[in-house]
Design an enzyme around this catalytic site. Sequence first.
Site, PDB file in Angstrom:
ATOM      1  N   VAL A  23      45.331 -27.365 -54.018  1.00  0.00           N
ATOM      2  CA  VAL A  23      44.208 -27.906 -53.357  1.00  0.00           C
ATOM      3  C   VAL A  23      43.016 -26.968 -53.545  1.00  0.00           C
ATOM      4  O   VAL A  23      41.998 -27.021 -53.964  1.00  0.00           O
ATOM      5  CB  VAL A  23      44.485 -28.237 -51.808  1.00  0.00           C
ATOM      6  CG1 VAL A  23      43.146 -28.151 -51.182  1.00  0.00           C
ATOM      7  CG2 VAL A  23      45.153 -29.602 -51.814  1.00  0.00           C
ATOM      8  N   ARG A  25      43.050 -24.054 -55.493  1.00  0.00           N
ATOM      9  CA  ARG A  25      42.742 -23.781 -56.801  1.00  0.00           C
ATOM     10  C   ARG A  25      41.904 -25.139 -57.569  1.00  0.00           C
ATOM     11  O   ARG A  25      40.868 -24.686 -58.355  1.00  0.00           O
ATOM     12  CB  ARG A  25      44.048 -23.547 -57.603  1.00  0.00           C
ATOM     13  CG  ARG A  25      44.750 -22.348 -57.499  1.00  0.00           C
ATOM     14  CD  ARG A  25      46.200 -22.312 -57.943  1.00  0.00           C
ATOM     15  NE  ARG A  25      46.104 -22.296 -59.307  1.00  0.00           N
ATOM     16  CZ  ARG A  25      46.176 -21.277 -60.087  1.00  0.00           C
ATOM     17  NH1 ARG A  25      46.364 -19.782 -59.475  1.00  0.00           N
ATOM     18  NH2 ARG A  25      46.289 -21.361 -61.360  1.00  0.00           N
ATOM     19  N   ARG A  72      52.025 -30.219 -34.093  1.00  0.00           N
ATOM     20  CA  ARG A  72      51.682 -31.548 -33.627  1.00  0.00           C
ATOM     21  C   ARG A  72      50.810 -31.317 -32.656  1.00  0.00           C
ATOM     22  O   ARG A  72      50.650 -30.534 -31.783  1.00  0.00           O
ATOM     23  CB  ARG A  72      52.912 -32.154 -33.227  1.00  0.00           C
ATOM     24  CG  ARG A  72      53.909 -32.440 -34.398  1.00  0.00           C
ATOM     25  CD  ARG A  72      55.127 -33.354 -33.860  1.00  0.00           C
ATOM     26  NE  ARG A  72      55.794 -33.953 -35.082  1.00  0.00           N
ATOM     27  CZ  ARG A  72      56.989 -33.422 -35.672  1.00  0.00           C
ATOM     28  NH1 ARG A  72      57.646 -32.383 -35.351  1.00  0.00           N
ATOM     29  NH2 ARG A  72      57.250 -34.018 -36.872  1.00  0.00           N
ATOM     30  N   ILE A 127      60.095 -34.600 -45.406  1.00  0.00           N
ATOM     31  CA  ILE A 127      61.595 -34.540 -46.029  1.00  0.00           C
ATOM     32  C   ILE A 127      62.165 -35.759 -46.114  1.00  0.00           C
ATOM     33  O   ILE A 127      63.043 -36.445 -46.526  1.00  0.00           O
ATOM     34  CB  ILE A 127      62.381 -33.394 -45.536  1.00  0.00           C
ATOM     35  CG1 ILE A 127      62.906 -33.749 -44.089  1.00  0.00           C
ATOM     36  CG2 ILE A 127      61.990 -32.244 -45.555  1.00  0.00           C
ATOM     37  CD1 ILE A 127      63.979 -33.012 -43.467  1.00  0.00           C
ATOM     38  N   ASP A 128      61.519 -36.672 -45.021  1.00  0.00           N
ATOM     39  CA  ASP A 128      62.287 -38.084 -44.924  1.00  0.00           C
ATOM     40  C   ASP A 128      62.192 -38.964 -46.080  1.00  0.00           C
ATOM     41  O   ASP A 128      62.778 -40.137 -46.001  1.00  0.00           O
ATOM     42  CB  ASP A 128      61.724 -38.590 -43.500  1.00  0.00           C
ATOM     43  CG  ASP A 128      62.428 -37.740 -42.332  1.00  0.00           C
ATOM     44  OD1 ASP A 128      63.352 -37.377 -42.723  1.00  0.00           O
ATOM     45  OD2 ASP A 128      61.778 -37.955 -41.124  1.00  0.00           O
ATOM     46  N   GLY A 171      66.771 -37.872 -40.836  1.00  0.00           N
ATOM     47  CA  GLY A 171      66.291 -39.297 -41.242  1.00  0.00           C
ATOM     48  C   GLY A 171      66.391 -40.241 -40.022  1.00  0.00           C
ATOM     49  O   GLY A 171      67.438 -40.799 -39.784  1.00  0.00           O
ATOM     50  N   ALA A 187      80.798 -39.230 -51.115  1.00  0.00           N
ATOM     51  CA  ALA A 187      81.317 -39.418 -49.963  1.00  0.00           C
ATOM     52  C   ALA A 187      81.961 -41.004 -49.710  1.00  0.00           C
ATOM     53  O   ALA A 187      81.945 -41.936 -50.482  1.00  0.00           O
ATOM     54  CB  ALA A 187      79.936 -39.354 -48.781  1.00  0.00           C
ATOM     55  N   ARG A 255      65.281 -28.412 -43.759  1.00  0.00           N
ATOM     56  CA  ARG A 255      63.741 -28.442 -43.787  1.00  0.00           C
ATOM     57  C   ARG A 255      63.144 -27.085 -44.403  1.00  0.00           C
ATOM     58  O   ARG A 255      62.146 -27.217 -45.186  1.00  0.00           O
ATOM     59  CB  ARG A 255      63.048 -28.014 -42.361  1.00  0.00           C
ATOM     60  CG  ARG A 255      62.955 -29.481 -41.761  1.00  0.00           C
ATOM     61  CD  ARG A 255      61.731 -30.095 -41.460  1.00  0.00           C
ATOM     62  NE  ARG A 255      61.623 -31.131 -40.522  1.00  0.00           N
ATOM     63  CZ  ARG A 255      60.955 -31.152 -39.154  1.00  0.00           C
ATOM     64  NH1 ARG A 255      60.752 -30.078 -38.861  1.00  0.00           N
ATOM     65  NH2 ARG A 255      61.276 -32.224 -38.651  1.00  0.00           N
TER      66      ARG A 255
HETATM   67  P1  ATP Z   1      56.916 -35.941 -40.238  1.00  0.00           P
HETATM   68  O1  ATP Z   1      57.417 -37.421 -40.876  1.00  0.00           O
HETATM   69  O2  ATP Z   1      57.392 -35.032 -40.751  1.00  0.00           O
HETATM   70  O3  ATP Z   1      57.338 -36.251 -38.563  1.00  0.00           O
HETATM   71  P2  ATP Z   1      54.466 -36.855 -39.556  1.00  0.00           P
HETATM   72  O4  ATP Z   1      52.946 -36.666 -39.758  1.00  0.00           O
HETATM   73  O5  ATP Z   1      54.834 -38.320 -39.509  1.00  0.00           O
HETATM   74  O6  ATP Z   1      55.260 -35.837 -40.020  1.00  0.00           O
HETATM   75  P3  ATP Z   1      53.864 -36.817 -36.396  1.00  0.00           P
HETATM   76  O7  ATP Z   1      54.399 -35.858 -35.637  1.00  0.00           O
HETATM   77  O8  ATP Z   1      54.464 -38.239 -36.320  1.00  0.00           O
HETATM   78  O9  ATP Z   1      54.384 -36.377 -37.972  1.00  0.00           O
HETATM   79  O10 ATP Z   1      52.528 -36.856 -36.597  1.00  0.00           O
HETATM   80  C1  ATP Z   1      51.794 -35.722 -36.794  1.00  0.00           C
HETATM   81  C2  ATP Z   1      50.468 -35.339 -35.640  1.00  0.00           C
HETATM   82  O11 ATP Z   1      49.396 -36.496 -36.172  1.00  0.00           O
HETATM   83  C3  ATP Z   1      50.681 -35.789 -34.544  1.00  0.00           C
HETATM   84  O12 ATP Z   1      50.868 -34.595 -33.637  1.00  0.00           O
HETATM   85  C4  ATP Z   1      49.133 -36.356 -33.820  1.00  0.00           C
HETATM   86  O13 ATP Z   1      48.366 -35.348 -33.865  1.00  0.00           O
HETATM   87  C5  ATP Z   1      48.749 -36.957 -35.237  1.00  0.00           C
HETATM   88  N1  ATP Z   1      49.003 -38.586 -35.059  1.00  0.00           N
HETATM   89  C6  ATP Z   1      50.291 -39.194 -34.903  1.00  0.00           C
HETATM   90  N2  ATP Z   1      50.134 -40.497 -34.848  1.00  0.00           N
HETATM   91  C7  ATP Z   1      48.804 -40.594 -34.389  1.00  0.00           C
HETATM   92  C8  ATP Z   1      47.898 -41.828 -34.137  1.00  0.00           C
HETATM   93  N3  ATP Z   1      48.631 -43.072 -33.758  1.00  0.00           N
HETATM   94  N4  ATP Z   1      46.650 -41.511 -33.808  1.00  0.00           N
HETATM   95  C9  ATP Z   1      46.014 -40.473 -33.905  1.00  0.00           C
HETATM   96  N5  ATP Z   1      46.682 -39.282 -34.339  1.00  0.00           N
HETATM   97  C10 ATP Z   1      47.998 -39.177 -34.495  1.00  0.00           C
END
Ligand code: ATP
Length: 320
Positions: A23, A25, A72, A127-128, A171, A187, A255
């Site tokens: 991003v 670069r 988060r 990773i999922d 997962g 497996a 991770r």
């Molecule tokens: P991973 O799959 O690795 O868990 P992810 O992006 O799904 O990654 P989350 O913890 O679900 O991880 O979301 C990351 C952040 O995105 C949350 O801490 C929150 O700040 C924001 N977020 C998640 N859901 C919402 C939503 N419905 N509205 C606004 N912000 C959100």
Amino acid sequence: MKRIAVLASGGDAPGMNACIRAVVRSALHHGLSASGVLHGYRGLIEGEFREFSTGDVSNIIQRGGSILFSARSEAFQTVEGRAEAARNLRDRSIDGLIVIGGNGSFRGADAIAREQGIAVVGVPATIDNDVWGTDYTIGYDTAVNTALDSVDRIKDTAASHERVFIVEVMGRSAGFIALEVGVGSGAEAILLPETPTDVSALAALITERILNGRRSSIIICAEGDENGGARAVASELKTVHGIDSQVTVLGHVQRGGSPTTSDRVLASKLGWAAVDALCSGAAPCMVGEVSRRIVRHPLADSWTFVKEIDTELVKLAPLI
Ligand code: ATP
């Protein structure tokens, strides 16, 4: 478009650094200035911005984790929190934001785009691999290979001690890692959240193997399997069927680590594609790679549509 910012959000994934590098670069190549936001959406609200130069992203392509940290944020789930985040971007004259993360992060990106008119591009990194609209997410390939390496080691012990091992891989709601690790490790059985799991059938399989003189077995269980994960399955095998098994929960080891070549390349392509999307006015959107082509989708598609596990692989996988 003159100034952009990039952040990593949600669970960390190997290749996030390679994407941040790409991003920065690409932005500098396009004559844009690029800032990094520390601690994901939390840092966006609290104003943790760092201006980047090319030197700041040298020697990070091979590093796991995220130099911007990942976090988060509950505050970002509120309208007020997102308004504060948008103010911080405007105060710094930042007119484009790149969010590297999973479905949850894209929900947040979509909300700030709709409410505040911020140009946001999402780059799928988890990773999922559970993000619709891209064949693979950044970090998935590394996680699968890390888990596979661990299972290979456990197989040696299982064979030497003639034991049944149930290995739990990550997962929570998707079995992508479990399916590929299960097939890749040979497996005896694979337990996924997407398919009903029959512990009695698993017990019958193990018993039949023992009767045939094959006392060691490897079972791969996704943490989100509806029976409650590897420990719950082991407990049912013991209490209901009298079968002893060893449980290994791989957990966060999946991770970390240096990203594989595939993840570095995917992260580099998608980082470049995200800047390209911002420069060509395509935001808000997510970028992905489908059949080796870069694609753009509305952010909401990433959670509206459910990404299905590989149906061809399912045909040859020993699902129980
Ligand atoms: P991973 O799959 O690795 O868990 P992810 O992006 O799904 O990654 P989350 O913890 O679900 O991880 O979301 C990351 C952040 O995105 C949350 O801490 C929150 O700040 C924001 N977020 C998640 N859901 C919402 C939503 N419905 N509205 C606004 N912000 C959100």
